[in-house]
Design a protein around this motif. Sequence first.
Motif, mmCIF file in Angstrom:
data_model
loop_
_atom_site.group_PDB
_atom_site.id
_atom_site.type_symbol
_atom_site.label_atom_id
_atom_site.label_comp_id
_atom_site.label_asym_id
_atom_site.label_seq_id
_atom_site.Cartn_x
_atom_site.Cartn_y
_atom_site.Cartn_z
ATOM 1 N N ARG A 46 -6.018 7.525 4.490
ATOM 2 C CA ARG A 46 -4.987 6.484 4.500
ATOM 3 C C ARG A 46 -5.668 5.111 4.465
ATOM 4 O O ARG A 46 -6.892 5.021 4.541
ATOM 5 N N ARG A 47 -4.870 4.062 4.363
ATOM 6 C CA ARG A 47 -5.397 2.695 4.453
ATOM 7 C C ARG A 47 -5.824 2.430 5.889
ATOM 8 O O ARG A 47 -5.108 2.777 6.842
ATOM 9 N N THR B 127 -8.558 4.609 -5.351
ATOM 10 C CA THR B 127 -8.049 5.956 -5.635
ATOM 11 C C THR B 127 -9.187 6.954 -5.755
ATOM 12 O O THR B 127 -9.139 8.049 -5.182
ATOM 13 N N TRP C 106 0.813 -1.220 0.000
ATOM 14 C CA TRP C 106 0.000 0.000 0.000
ATOM 15 C C TRP C 106 0.844 1.267 0.000
ATOM 16 O O TRP C 106 0.608 2.186 -0.769
ATOM 17 N N GLN C 107 1.876 1.320 0.855
ATOM 18 C CA GLN C 107 2.676 2.530 0.966
ATOM 19 C C GLN C 107 3.404 2.855 -0.335
ATOM 20 O O GLN C 107 3.640 4.022 -0.653
ATOM 21 N N GLU D 228 -1.074 12.985 -0.633
ATOM 22 C CA GLU D 228 -0.659 11.671 -1.101
ATOM 23 C C GLU D 228 -1.465 11.338 -2.357
ATOM 24 O O GLU D 228 -2.690 11.282 -2.320
ATOM 25 N N TRP D 229 -0.755 11.096 -3.458
ATOM 26 C CA TRP D 229 -1.400 10.837 -4.737
ATOM 27 C C TRP D 229 -0.949 9.479 -5.277
ATOM 28 O O TRP D 229 0.143 9.008 -4.954
ATOM 29 N N PRO D 230 -1.760 8.844 -6.134
ATOM 30 C CA PRO D 230 -1.366 7.542 -6.691
ATOM 31 C C PRO D 230 -0.052 7.636 -7.461
ATOM 32 O O PRO D 230 0.160 8.560 -8.252
ATOM 33 N N ARG D 231 0.844 6.694 -7.225
ATOM 34 C CA ARG D 231 2.121 6.660 -7.943
ATOM 35 C C ARG D 231 1.853 6.308 -9.401
ATOM 36 O O ARG D 231 1.068 5.404 -9.700
ATOM 37 N N ASP E 278 2.285 2.475 -3.309
ATOM 38 C CA ASP E 278 1.363 2.905 -4.363
ATOM 39 C C ASP E 278 1.070 4.405 -4.324
ATOM 40 O O ASP E 278 0.315 4.902 -5.159
ATOM 41 N N TRP E 279 1.675 5.120 -3.358
ATOM 42 C CA TRP E 279 1.383 6.542 -3.188
ATOM 43 C C TRP E 279 2.668 7.349 -3.137
ATOM 44 O O TRP E 279 3.719 6.850 -2.742
ATOM 45 N N THR F 251 4.126 11.537 -2.223
ATOM 46 C CA THR F 251 3.790 12.857 -1.685
ATOM 47 C C THR F 251 4.116 13.928 -2.709
ATOM 48 O O THR F 251 5.228 13.994 -3.228
#
Length: 239
Positions: A140-141, A125, A49-50, A66-69, A52-53, A55
Amino acid sequence: MAETVPVRCPACRREHRYTAPAYPCVCGAPVAPPLDRHRAATPVAHRVWQDDWVTVRCASCGRRGEWPRPELGCPCGVVLRVPVADGDALAGQDTAATSTPAPPAPAGRPPFRSVTIRTALDAVTATALYLRWLGYRDVRRADQRPPSGIGLAARGVVAQVDPAVRPATLRDVECLWLTAMTESADCLYFSVAGYADDARARSDALGIPLFVLDLTGTPRPVNAPAHALAATGTKNRAP
């Protein structure tokens, strides 16, 4: 203009042109992660999860979010993670971004812009973006994994994202409500396939906002609590 970089698949050696997607900041400005054209894309072997995002700081208001990678699916079947520039990324784009606009928002809020839903991650997302648009902070998750779907949390709320092809059940809704009760938080449910009749009735009785995610990624309220929340946003709005 949207940033475009060459991306070569290490598996099949096919080269693509990749344009970074933009997402809406809470101020309304479109923001996209700045891409690093000097590093190679890497295949996604397994998801964390971490990872996939990323800053990114909005160029318009300075907020960090935090945005999608960025990722690209190659026709050979490999999913490629496109490298992002290191450091405190400052990014902004014009309104010709790839996100999908929704109808104008009430009470001075900027219109909600989402992402097209093709995968379960897209559904998560879109929901995270919508929670931020409603005014929830620190999306956040969730710490607790729901019996079905994917859990998100923010200050004062837990949300369940259900990308399944079957309607959400009464048990799904009640489990979410019990989780929210143990955390003294509100709860919201987002489903791609809608809700069973008894789940709808129970949600109405408990005051749980229900949303359906259409394929544009725009959450559509389907009961009175959801309509009220969509119209006003949360009282815990970020500054």
